[in-house]
Design an enzyme around this catalytic site. Structure first.
Site, PDB file in Angstrom:
ATOM      1  N   ASP A  32      26.117  21.597 -30.774  1.00 55.76           N
ATOM      2  CA  ASP A  32      26.258  20.362 -29.992  1.00 55.76           C
ATOM      3  C   ASP A  32      26.778  20.747 -28.607  1.00 55.76           C
ATOM      4  O   ASP A  32      27.671  21.587 -28.487  1.00 55.76           O
ATOM      5  CB  ASP A  32      27.231  19.392 -30.675  1.00 55.76           C
ATOM      6  CG  ASP A  32      27.030  17.947 -30.220  1.00 55.76           C
ATOM      7  OD1 ASP A  32      26.735  17.090 -31.071  1.00 55.76           O
ATOM      8  OD2 ASP A  32      27.172  17.670 -28.997  1.00 55.76           O
ATOM      9  N   SER A 125      13.342   6.512 -35.517  1.00 52.90           N
ATOM     10  CA  SER A 125      13.949   5.190 -35.362  1.00 52.90           C
ATOM     11  C   SER A 125      12.935   4.108 -35.711  1.00 52.90           C
ATOM     12  O   SER A 125      11.729   4.278 -35.490  1.00 52.90           O
ATOM     13  CB  SER A 125      14.387   5.046 -33.910  1.00 52.90           C
ATOM     14  OG  SER A 125      14.648   3.699 -33.611  1.00 52.90           O
ATOM     15  N   THR A 127      12.490   1.812 -34.017  1.00 49.70           N
ATOM     16  CA  THR A 127      11.938   1.392 -32.730  1.00 49.70           C
ATOM     17  C   THR A 127      10.451   1.759 -32.627  1.00 49.70           C
ATOM     18  O   THR A 127       9.710   1.133 -31.866  1.00 49.70           O
ATOM     19  CB  THR A 127      12.765   2.007 -31.574  1.00 49.70           C
ATOM     20  OG1 THR A 127      12.492   1.301 -30.394  1.00 49.70           O
ATOM     21  CG2 THR A 127      12.486   3.463 -31.346  1.00 49.70           C
ATOM     22  N   TYR A 150      13.225   6.076 -24.055  1.00 42.94           N
ATOM     23  CA  TYR A 150      13.919   6.564 -25.259  1.00 42.94           C
ATOM     24  C   TYR A 150      13.020   6.399 -26.490  1.00 42.94           C
ATOM     25  O   TYR A 150      12.813   7.342 -27.262  1.00 42.94           O
ATOM     26  CB  TYR A 150      15.243   5.801 -25.460  1.00 42.94           C
ATOM     27  CG  TYR A 150      15.812   6.007 -26.845  1.00 42.94           C
ATOM     28  CD1 TYR A 150      16.430   7.209 -27.193  1.00 42.94           C
ATOM     29  CD2 TYR A 150      15.709   5.015 -27.826  1.00 42.94           C
ATOM     30  CE1 TYR A 150      16.928   7.409 -28.468  1.00 42.94           C
ATOM     31  CE2 TYR A 150      16.205   5.209 -29.101  1.00 42.94           C
ATOM     32  CZ  TYR A 150      16.809   6.405 -29.420  1.00 42.94           C
ATOM     33  OH  TYR A 150      17.283   6.611 -30.699  1.00 42.94           O
ATOM     34  N   LYS A 154      10.856   9.216 -29.288  1.00 38.44           N
ATOM     35  CA  LYS A 154      10.805   9.246 -30.760  1.00 38.44           C
ATOM     36  C   LYS A 154       9.353   9.318 -31.222  1.00 38.44           C
ATOM     37  O   LYS A 154       9.006  10.079 -32.121  1.00 38.44           O
ATOM     38  CB  LYS A 154      11.494   8.009 -31.342  1.00 38.44           C
ATOM     39  CG  LYS A 154      12.998   7.956 -31.080  1.00 38.44           C
ATOM     40  CD  LYS A 154      13.722   9.144 -31.689  1.00 38.44           C
ATOM     41  CE  LYS A 154      15.188   9.182 -31.334  1.00 38.44           C
ATOM     42  NZ  LYS A 154      15.832  10.465 -31.631  1.00 38.44           N
ATOM     43  N   ASP A 296      13.885  -6.681 -26.307  1.00 41.38           N
ATOM     44  CA  ASP A 296      14.354  -6.951 -27.676  1.00 41.38           C
ATOM     45  C   ASP A 296      13.237  -7.559 -28.518  1.00 41.38           C
ATOM     46  O   ASP A 296      12.395  -8.296 -28.017  1.00 41.38           O
ATOM     47  CB  ASP A 296      15.526  -7.942 -27.656  1.00 41.38           C
ATOM     48  CG  ASP A 296      16.873  -7.247 -27.667  1.00 41.38           C
ATOM     49  OD1 ASP A 296      16.915  -6.006 -27.787  1.00 41.38           O
ATOM     50  OD2 ASP A 296      17.901  -7.954 -27.548  1.00 41.38           O
TER      51      ASP A 296
END
Ligand code: NAD
Ligand code: UFG
Length: 337
Positions: A32, A125, A127, A150, A154, A296
């Site tokens: 990390d 995700s 998403t 973002y 993914k 959203d």
């Protein structure tokens, strides 16, 4: 038992996963760069698990440290959490997001290939589904173009890893599509430490509950949902972490790529979350209805049948436990500040 390289292992989900890996008798090596976490998390993981962890402070973009890790340790598999994750920031800094989340990831996958490590669990995700046509949402729902860089990172990682599996038959990839991870470790030692103004709902609600912010801004109450506010599948981070242990076991024994939803299968609205939080903190949490937030969706919750049949995993904790553990962690954090 296996030795697992956990990138992003001092972060929110990574740290909880390290605890579960250790309690399942795996050995853990963390990489990390501490961009969004602190080194003392390593001690906390060790304190909870009673086991020691090897920690490397470094970046997935750095070949030297990757080669060092794969040379100094016999890594059996990688769980790849390391990424930038702020949706709004990704719209302001797309290059940084693609560099870190796609460039860094490919760098890691190349290092795995160089060192003969062929098993990876990837943090994807929900998403990737955008607003699904049907809920609960199953893994075969179409992937939809993301509304922000973002989310696109993914989708790209899922594609890159799928192409890798198509080309190299000895690779094994799990694409874990998380719904909304919240909560904290019941010890109060691990949790999500909000950085600046929280973007996500529960850290914001917690700060209002602590009196650090005046009211929760509820992004819209005119959605086609039972109370008009957005509905999500909140999942306790400890359940999510345990799902990784099952996914890893599956990946270590199979080849090819599998996408799996990790959620509870239950949807809760923004107001449900606020009311659940009121119960654990013992007082009213003021909120105001605002305009909808751009990008959203109205609602999403998971079809969790694949996780159950393929991995033998399902979530155990309900919303009350999630908010109770979140509150316990936030109160402790507040006391120590
Ligand atoms: P986090 O920010 O708490 O953890 C990510 C960790 O990765 C941090 O400790 C950070 O310092 C580290 N990191 C970032 N870039 C790095 C790099 N280049 N090299 C080395 N380390 C690096 O985030 P999290 O909530 O634990 O999320 C973990 C993963 O799960 C991320 O990939 C995220 O996109 C994904 N995810 C999170 C959510 C969520 O709601 N939290 C939902 C879906 C998917
Ligand atoms: N919300 C508010 N007020 C806030 C914050 C959020 O009303 O201050 C509402 C949102 O409008 C939404 C719900 O609370 O209806 C949840 O919002 P979050 O920002 O907590 O979570 P999202 O579902 O928007 O996104 C999260 C992660 C993404 C991830 C996605 C799916 O932030 O990275 O879950 O896993 F992709």
């Amino acid at each position: 038992m296996a030795t697992i390289l956990v990138t992003g292992g001092t972060g929110f989900i990574g740290s909880h996963t390290c605890v579960e890996l250790l309690s399942a008798n795996h050995d853990v090596v963390i990489l990390d760069n501490l961009y969004n976490s602190k080194e003392d998390v390593v001690k906390r993981i060790e304190q909870i698990s009673g086991r020691s962890v090897r920690f490397y402070k470094g970046d997935i973009l750095d070949d030297t440290i990757l080669d060092q890790i794969f040379t100094e340790n016999t890594i059996d598999a990688v769980i790849h959490f390391a990424a930038l994750k702020a949706v709004g920031e990704s719209m302001e800094k797309p290059l940084e997001y693609y560099h870190n989340n796609v460039g860094g990831a490919v760098n890691l996958y190349l290092a795995m290939q160089r060192h003969g490590v062929h098993t990876i669990v990837f943090s994807s995700s929900a998403t990737v589904y955008g607003q699904p046509k049907k809920v609960p949402c199953a893994e075969d729902a179409p992937i939809q173009e993301a509304t922000n860089p973002y989310g696109t990172t993914k989708i790209y990682n899922e594609k890159i890893l799928s192409d890798l599996c198509a080309a190299k038959k000895d690779f094994s990839v799990m694409l874990l599509r998380y719904f909304n991870p919240i909560g904290a470790h019941p010890s109060g030692l691990l949790g999500e430490v909000p950085n600046g103004v929280p973007n996500n709902l529960t850290p914001y609600v917690a700060q209002v509950a602590l009196g650090q912010r005046e009211f929760v801004r509820v992004w819209g109450n005119d959605y086609d949902t039972p109370d008009g506010t957005g509905v999500r599948d909140y999942i306790h981070v400890v359940d999510l972490a345990k799902g990784h242990v099952n996914a890893l076991d599956y990946a270590l024994h199979h080849h090819g790529v599998q996408a799996v939803n990790l959620g509870t299968g239950v949807g809760y609205s923004v107001l449900d979350v606020i009311h659940a939080y009121e119960k654990v903190c013992g007082h009213k949490i003021p909120y105001q209805i605002m305009e909808r937030r751009g990008g959203d969706i109205a609602e999403n919750y998971a079809d969790v049948s694949k996780a159950k049949t393929l991995l033998g995993w399902s979530a155990q904790y309900d919303l009350n436990q999630m908010v109770a553990d979140s509150w316990h962690f936030m109160e402790k954090l507040n006391e120590n500040q």
